[in-house]
Motif scaffolding. Structure first.
Motif, PDB file in Angstrom:
ATOM      1  N   ASP A 167       0.823  -1.208   0.000  1.00 11.08           N
ATOM      2  CA  ASP A 167       0.000   0.000   0.000  1.00 11.08           C
ATOM      3  C   ASP A 167       0.857   1.257   0.000  1.00 11.08           C
ATOM      4  OD1 ASP A 167      -2.270  -1.503  -0.031  1.00 11.08           O
ATOM      5  OD2 ASP A 167      -2.653  -1.358   2.116  1.00 11.08           O
ATOM      6  N   ASP A 168       1.964   1.219   0.705  1.00 13.99           N
ATOM      7  CA  ASP A 168       2.835   2.397   0.786  1.00 13.99           C
ATOM      8  C   ASP A 168       3.455   2.752  -0.563  1.00 13.99           C
ATOM      9  OD1 ASP A 168       2.295   2.690   3.447  1.00 13.99           O
ATOM     10  OD2 ASP A 168       4.183   1.792   4.152  1.00 13.99           O
ATOM     11  N   ASP A 169       3.506   1.785  -1.485  1.00 15.40           N
ATOM     12  CA  ASP A 169       4.076   2.054  -2.810  1.00 15.40           C
ATOM     13  C   ASP A 169       3.129   2.870  -3.688  1.00 15.40           C
ATOM     14  OD1 ASP A 169       6.554   0.584  -2.555  1.00 15.40           O
ATOM     15  OD2 ASP A 169       5.369  -1.262  -2.705  1.00 15.40           O
ATOM     16  N   VAL A 170       1.855   2.855  -3.361  1.00 15.79           N
ATOM     17  CA  VAL A 170       0.874   3.442  -4.269  1.00 15.79           C
ATOM     18  C   VAL A 170      -0.047   4.487  -3.638  1.00 15.79           C
ATOM     19  CG1 VAL A 170       0.836   1.428  -5.793  1.00 15.79           C
ATOM     20  CG2 VAL A 170      -0.708   1.516  -3.827  1.00 15.79           C
ATOM     21  N   ASN A 171      -0.115   4.530  -2.313  1.00 13.43           N
ATOM     22  CA  ASN A 171      -1.168   5.355  -1.703  1.00 13.43           C
ATOM     23  C   ASN A 171      -0.922   6.853  -1.798  1.00 13.43           C
ATOM     24  OD1 ASN A 171       0.808   5.658   0.220  1.00 13.43           O
ATOM     25  ND2 ASN A 171      -0.235   4.457   1.806  1.00 13.43           N
ATOM     26  N   ASN A 172       0.257   7.280  -2.218  1.00 13.00           N
ATOM     27  CA  ASN A 172       0.516   8.712  -2.370  1.00 13.00           C
ATOM     28  C   ASN A 172       0.651   9.140  -3.827  1.00 13.00           C
ATOM     29  OD1 ASN A 172       0.509   9.565   0.371  1.00 13.00           O
ATOM     30  ND2 ASN A 172       2.500   8.568   0.656  1.00 13.00           N
ATOM     31  N   LEU A 173       0.316   8.250  -4.742  1.00 10.38           N
ATOM     32  CA  LEU A 173       0.421   8.569  -6.165  1.00 10.38           C
ATOM     33  C   LEU A 173      -0.885   9.153  -6.680  1.00 10.38           C
ATOM     34  CD1 LEU A 173       2.292   5.401  -7.513  1.00 10.38           C
ATOM     35  CD2 LEU A 173       3.276   7.607  -6.850  1.00 10.38           C
ATOM     36  N   THR A 174      -0.778  10.029  -7.678  1.00  7.28           N
ATOM     37  CA  THR A 174      -1.971  10.582  -8.318  1.00  7.28           C
ATOM     38  C   THR A 174      -2.607   9.537  -9.226  1.00  7.28           C
ATOM     39  OG1 THR A 174      -0.790  11.389 -10.265  1.00  7.28           O
ATOM     40  CG2 THR A 174      -0.877  12.865  -8.333  1.00  7.28           C
ATOM     41  N   LYS A 175      -3.816   9.823  -9.660  1.00  7.02           N
ATOM     42  CA  LYS A 175      -4.511   8.893 -10.552  1.00  7.02           C
ATOM     43  C   LYS A 175      -3.711   8.660 -11.830  1.00  7.02           C
ATOM     44  CE  LYS A 175      -8.983   7.991 -12.698  1.00  7.02           C
ATOM     45  NZ  LYS A 175      -8.432   7.616 -14.010  1.00  7.02           N
ATOM     46  N   TRP A 176      -3.136   9.717 -12.394  1.00  3.75           N
ATOM     47  CA  TRP A 176      -2.338   9.551 -13.615  1.00  3.75           C
ATOM     48  C   TRP A 176      -1.074   8.748 -13.348  1.00  3.75           C
ATOM     49  CZ3 TRP A 176      -2.206   8.909 -18.424  1.00  3.75           C
ATOM     50  CH2 TRP A 176      -1.028   9.093 -19.175  1.00  3.75           C
ATOM     51  N   GLU A 177      -0.403   8.987 -12.240  1.00  2.00           N
ATOM     52  CA  GLU A 177       0.795   8.209 -11.906  1.00  2.00           C
ATOM     53  C   GLU A 177       0.451   6.733 -11.732  1.00  2.00           C
ATOM     54  OE1 GLU A 177       3.413  11.635  -9.559  1.00  2.00           O
ATOM     55  OE2 GLU A 177       1.902  10.462  -8.480  1.00  2.00           O
ATOM     56  N   LEU A 178      -0.683   6.461 -11.117  1.00  2.00           N
ATOM     57  CA  LEU A 178      -1.126   5.075 -10.962  1.00  2.00           C
ATOM     58  C   LEU A 178      -1.417   4.441 -12.323  1.00  2.00           C
ATOM     59  CD1 LEU A 178      -3.520   5.611  -7.934  1.00  2.00           C
ATOM     60  CD2 LEU A 178      -1.423   4.232  -7.901  1.00  2.00           C
ATOM     61  N   GLU A 179      -2.028   5.210 -13.219  1.00  2.00           N
ATOM     62  CA  GLU A 179      -2.334   4.691 -14.553  1.00  2.00           C
ATOM     63  C   GLU A 179      -1.057   4.376 -15.321  1.00  2.00           C
ATOM     64  OE1 GLU A 179      -5.120   5.728 -18.448  1.00  2.00           O
ATOM     65  OE2 GLU A 179      -4.983   7.152 -16.783  1.00  2.00           O
TER      66      GLU A 179
END
Length: 246
Positions: A167-179
């Motif tokens: 969770d710590d790898d992704v919970n601070n990323l924006t929607k575009w960064e996640l995409e």
């Protein structure tokens, strides 16, 4: 009779019946008797994968088989993976290839390709659509030899293919960064994107070679689990992004 040979005969039969279809400039026919010379020997260098700009997209042109004067391969561009078949003739050390996609897709067309034994890492030529539209026009290209190689170590977020994400790898990323993180997983496997914004994101990266339009059976268990996790956070970012100022 082998399926490949049946496919070849079917395509050539369709082409013969459709005399009013557009042909590449300067090409009078796919009948070998009208060509300059019959192919007497084929360099193995003509086989392979060639990559480069194709209008505003990147294309991979794969020449997979040459048997006598018949050539087969695939073109992968703009989210489409299309077979082609045609004729190759040789004069001195220069090969001329006239090849056609089947014609059952609105984006299909005909290739005219030049390959020289003196420069085995480049093919040049043009492509003409069967049905030109404002969005689909003839294109010229110069492609360099480059094969697809899968690597876990490329991209902005290589960890998404290397290990299970937390969770710590992704919970601070924006929607575009996640995409981008999620689609990098597919891009590493050579996935050719239909969405323009994703093509623009990946096609200028040196490591990216569009190679296929189906990666379902190529993903590792780790990558499959990471795609699921990233999608969950993308949904969260979409539902609650405004509330949290993301």
């Amino acid at each position: 009779m082998k399926l490949t040979n049946l496919f070849a005969l079917a395509i050539l039969g369709i082409l013969a019946a459709c005399g009013n279809e557009p042909k590449p400039p300067g090409d009078s026919s796919l009948n070998p008797s009208t060509q300059d010379a019959a192919l007497t020997g084929t360099s193995p260098g003509i086989l392979g994968s060639f990559v480069g700009d194709f209008g505003t997209n990147k294309i991979t042109l794969l020449i997979t088989k040459v048997l006598k004067d018949t050539i087969e391969g695939r073109s992968v561009v703009g989210g489409n993976d299309r077979p082609f078949i045609g004729l190759v003739t040789k004069k001195d050390s220069v090969y001329n290839i006239d090849a056609r996609e089947p014609g059952d897709d609105k984006n299909d067309g005909a290739f005219k390709i030049l390959y020289k034994e003196s420069n085995k890492d480049v093919v040049v030529g043009n492509w003409v659509p069967y049905k030109e539209t404002p969005q689909l026009k003839a294109k010229q290209f110069s492609l360099s030899r480059k094969s697809f190689v899968y690597s876990k170590d490329v991209g902005i977020y290589p960890q998404a293919s290397q290990r299970l994400l937390k969770d710590d790898d992704v919970n601070n990323l924006t929607k575009w960064e996640l995409e981008v993180m999620r689609n990098e997983i597919f891009a590493r496997h050579g996935y050719c994107f239909k969405k323009k914004n994703l093509r623009e994101t990946f096609e200028d990266r040196d490591w990216y070679v569009p190679h296929t339009t189906d990666v379902k059976n190529l993903l590792s268990d780790t990558e499959i689990k990471n795609v699921t996790l990233i999608k969950k956070y993308e949904k969260y970012a979409e539902d609650y992004g405004d509330e949290f100022g993301r």
